[in-house]
Design an enzyme around this catalytic site. Structure first.
Site, PDB file in Angstrom:
ATOM      1  N   CYS A 118      -8.373  -1.995   3.766  1.00  0.00           N
ATOM      2  CA  CYS A 118      -8.259  -3.162   4.665  1.00  0.00           C
ATOM      3  C   CYS A 118      -9.592  -3.615   5.231  1.00  0.00           C
ATOM      4  O   CYS A 118      -9.721  -4.747   5.675  1.00  0.00           O
ATOM      5  CB  CYS A 118      -7.357  -2.838   5.851  1.00  0.00           C
ATOM      6  SG  CYS A 118      -5.692  -2.485   5.367  1.00  0.00           S
ATOM      7  N   GLU A 149     -13.972 -12.551  -6.822  1.00  0.00           N
ATOM      8  CA  GLU A 149     -12.626 -12.146  -7.273  1.00  0.00           C
ATOM      9  C   GLU A 149     -11.520 -12.609  -6.329  1.00  0.00           C
ATOM     10  O   GLU A 149     -10.344 -12.445  -6.636  1.00  0.00           O
ATOM     11  CB  GLU A 149     -12.554 -10.629  -7.484  1.00  0.00           C
ATOM     12  CG  GLU A 149     -12.815  -9.772  -6.268  1.00  0.00           C
ATOM     13  CD  GLU A 149     -14.281  -9.380  -6.107  1.00  0.00           C
ATOM     14  OE1 GLU A 149     -15.163 -10.151  -6.564  1.00  0.00           O
ATOM     15  OE2 GLU A 149     -14.535  -8.322  -5.513  1.00  0.00           O
ATOM     16  N   GLU A 163       2.208   1.756  -3.376  1.00  0.00           N
ATOM     17  CA  GLU A 163       1.146   2.261  -4.255  1.00  0.00           C
ATOM     18  C   GLU A 163       0.936   3.761  -4.023  1.00  0.00           C
ATOM     19  O   GLU A 163       0.792   4.536  -4.980  1.00  0.00           O
ATOM     20  CB  GLU A 163      -0.155   1.495  -3.988  1.00  0.00           C
ATOM     21  CG  GLU A 163      -1.270   1.878  -4.943  1.00  0.00           C
ATOM     22  CD  GLU A 163      -2.600   1.195  -4.624  1.00  0.00           C
ATOM     23  OE1 GLU A 163      -2.642   0.325  -3.733  1.00  0.00           O
ATOM     24  OE2 GLU A 163      -3.598   1.569  -5.264  1.00  0.00           O
ATOM     25  N   GLU A 200       0.837  -1.204   0.000  1.00  0.00           N
ATOM     26  CA  GLU A 200       0.000   0.000   0.000  1.00  0.00           C
ATOM     27  C   GLU A 200       0.875   1.259   0.000  1.00  0.00           C
ATOM     28  O   GLU A 200       0.580   2.239  -0.686  1.00  0.00           O
ATOM     29  CB  GLU A 200      -0.917  -0.022   1.226  1.00  0.00           C
ATOM     30  CG  GLU A 200      -2.190   0.768   1.063  1.00  0.00           C
ATOM     31  CD  GLU A 200      -3.186   0.451   2.168  1.00  0.00           C
ATOM     32  OE1 GLU A 200      -4.303   0.032   1.842  1.00  0.00           O
ATOM     33  OE2 GLU A 200      -2.852   0.607   3.356  1.00  0.00           O
ATOM     34  N   GLU A 241     -16.290 -10.861   2.442  1.00  0.00           N
ATOM     35  CA  GLU A 241     -15.098 -10.604   1.618  1.00  0.00           C
ATOM     36  C   GLU A 241     -14.509 -11.913   1.081  1.00  0.00           C
ATOM     37  O   GLU A 241     -14.174 -12.013  -0.102  1.00  0.00           O
ATOM     38  CB  GLU A 241     -14.051  -9.880   2.476  1.00  0.00           C
ATOM     39  CG  GLU A 241     -12.777  -9.541   1.727  1.00  0.00           C
ATOM     40  CD  GLU A 241     -11.715  -8.953   2.642  1.00  0.00           C
ATOM     41  OE1 GLU A 241     -11.487  -9.486   3.739  1.00  0.00           O
ATOM     42  OE2 GLU A 241     -11.096  -7.948   2.251  1.00  0.00           O
TER      43      GLU A 241
END
Ligand code: FES
Length: 594
Positions: free
Chosen positions: A308, A375, A284, A281, A370
């Site tokens: 998160c 995905e 990024e 992160e 989640e």
């Protein structure tokens, strides 16, 4: 200072601040008055009347949770009239309540059941009015059972006042009144974020987590399966409460020992991937800043939002889809762990990932949703097979007959078991941001972040929206473009505060390069899967335990984690590299608004 008022409670004189309720005044004398609709985190509803007391010269019983003290009030809390009234209220509630208690997961921790036992309800005065309403188990995270609802509205107030989501509301009238969703749609088809805060405040079993305990036992008992378990940072500061340990006490060693004793084949740590998340992160964020400041790329979405918290992710997908490009593409630590367990770890241990079962123990109910996202299968399998809450984990310890308090402390396995203090503080609001700043500042300048003891105190604590900034000075050559930049950050916890922060960003009142939002009050320490009850005192103790543990760690910055360093050397290559993007990053989807 406010005026002091003189009252008596059960003939004991007391001076109490003006504005306090009878309930609060009684508490000062350690006099217990039962409550059902009342909850410390929520506004007063005054609808269940179980807290009724007598006030001298008042012809009617009054609700102690809703009525403020007045000068000269003489209050009685335990007369025959009160006891009879409370019994009748309980009996009326039970006429419409599904009393199949032995099959209810809230049995023994149900506030209604406890009161029924306390008041010895041995005769049935009223006819049974229980309605046949189907259980809503459409969500992978939450079960709604209206036959156990007492219409106290704690869930509705939680969803509105704390979370600003309003997925739940009371509908219909009279005895048909029920907690409902938009057009009575299933929970899976409305804006519910699965945060589970309603579960934490429901006094009965009307709202509970969907349990996967049986599936996990089956996997453990199956000799052909290799069962890996990971435990989230906030679990270890709360699970002890379910074994009479004080809130905030860290029980990591015993937690690990109990998991091994239960039969898990590998006991690993989500803290490891919390550290990894910071590297991914942080990289990024620095990449986005470079594109914006050096390349003048106007398409770069800033501020970047942390990713998160799965409750927050679903919230933004429903409520602010225009801001999805601002979300970090990093998966949560749970999902990074799952993807690595069935690739990197399986390879290292020479295990066929097809035979691996990946279990996570989380303070969170939204993690169940989640893990079920389509995905989240980048390993080639379902990355995390089953998510258990802290409460389900404690129930497994009870099932297995383990006396957790007498177990000797044990360490996590190596390979995906090591962590730093930065990962520990992920459990508290502001923790992800603090961990990210510790690492990002050091990457850019080679120095520690300029806060005493690397404790970034402005973003700690329970203030709903927190802001901080730091001027970057003495950058290394590669990061010259950041020299003198005032890096601004903002943090919110609880989704009502997320609304406030986003409105602040939209209006320009709040400026930030990086934003951390956690769905639950206090962050994961106050998660929807944590032990019940919850209140600000308990959450404060858990938060204090978190920061204390961090301060005692030898390594307190994520990039110092030796196992994370080895992971990049042996497997991933570099942060935000090709394999990282394949396994550790994801995308988001706009969702309906009702
Ligand atoms: Fe006071 Fe419900 S607890 S009215």
């Amino acid at each position: 200072m406010s005026n002091l008022i003189n009252v008596t409670i059960n003939n004991i004189p007391l001076q109490v601040e003006e504005g306090k309720t009878i309930l609060e005044a009684a508490k000062m004398l350690n006099i217990h008055i039962p409550v059902l609709c009342h909850h410390k985190d929520l506004c007063v509803a005054g609808n269940c009347r179980i807290c009724v007391v007598e006030v001298e010269k008042d012809p009617y019983l009054v609700a102690a949770c809703a009525i403020p003290v007045r000068e000269g009030m003489n209050i009685l809390t335990n007369t025959k009239k009160i006891r009879d009234a409370r019994k009748h209220i309980l009996e009326l509630l039970l006429t419409e309540h599904n009393i199949n208690c032995i099959k209810c997961c809230k049995s023994s921790s149900c506030e209604l059941q406890n009161l029924a036992l306390e008041y010895r309800l041995d005769e049935e005065l009223f006819i049974n009015l229980l309605q046949d309403i189907p259980v809503d188990d459409s969500s992978p995270a939450i079960i709604k059972d209206d036959t156990k609802c007492i219409r106290c509205t704690r869930c509705v107030r939680t969803c509105d006042e704390l979370q600003g989501v309003n997925a739940l509301a009371m509908s219909q009238k009279g005895r048909h009144t029920k907690m409902s969703t938009y057009l009575e749609k299933p929970l899976a088809d409305v804006v519910c974020t699965n945060c589970g805060q309603c579960i934490n405040r429901c006094p009965t079993g009307a709202l509970t987590e969907k349990s996967y305990v049986e599936q996990v036992w089956e996997a453990i008992y199956d000799p052909s399966k290799f069962v890996v378990v990971q435990t989230a940072p906030a679990v270890r500061f709360a699970v002890g409460e379910l074994f009479h340990v004080r809130p905030g006490a860290r029980v990591t060693g015993r937690m690990v020992a109990s998991l091994r004793a239960m039969g898990f084949d590998a006991v690993l740590d989500t803290d490891f991937t919390a550290d990894l998340t910071i590297i991914e992160e942080g990289t990024e964020l620095l990449t986005r800043l470079k594109k914006a400041l050096v390349d003048r790329d106007k398409s770069v979405a800033l501020p970047m939002f942390s990713s998160c918290s799965p409750g927050w992710i679903k919230f933004i997908e429903h409520q602010y889809p225009e801001l999805l490009p601002n979300l970090s593409t990093c998966k949560s630590p749970q999902q990074m762990f799952g993807a690595l367990a069935k690739t990197f770890y399986a390879k290292k241990r020479e295990i066929d990932p097809a035979n691996m079962v990946s279990v996570s123990i989380m303070p969170c109910t939204a993690k169940k949703f989640e893990a079920n996202r389509p995905e989240m299968r980048d390993s080639g399998y379902k990355d995390v097979d089953y998510v258990l809450t802290t409460r389900e984990f404690a129930s497994m310890i009870h099932h297995s007959g383990i006396d957790v308090l007498t177990l000797k402390n044990e360490e996590f396995d190596n390979i995906m078991g090591a962590s730093t203090g930065a990962a520990v503080i992920f459990g508290a609001t502001g923790g992800v941001m603090e961990a990210a700043l510790r690492t990002a500042y050091q990457i850019v300048t080679g120095k520690d972040v300029p806060f005493e003891g690397i404790n970034i105190t402005p973003i700690r604590g329970f203030q709903g929206v927190k802001q901080a900034s730091l001027v970057i000075e003495g950058t290394l050559p590669e990061w010259k473009f950041l020299e003198g930049v005032e890096l601004k950050v903002a943090v919110a916890h609880g989704l009502k505060n997320a609304h406030k922060l986003i409105q602040g960003l939209k209006s320009g009142e709040i400026e930030a390069h990086f934003v951390e939002i956690m769905a639950c009050p206090g962050g994961c320490i106050g998660g929807g899967g944590q032990p019940i009850p919850t209140n600000i005192d308990i959450r404060t103790a858990r938060m204090e335990g978190t920061y204390k543990a961090d301060s005692k760690m030898l390594l307190r910055k994520s990039h110092e984690n030796p196992e994370v360093q080895a992971l990049y050397e042996e497997f991933l290559g570099k942060p935000n590299g090709h394999l990282s993007h394949e396994l550790l990053h994801t995308y988001y989807t706009e969702r309906f608004k009702y």
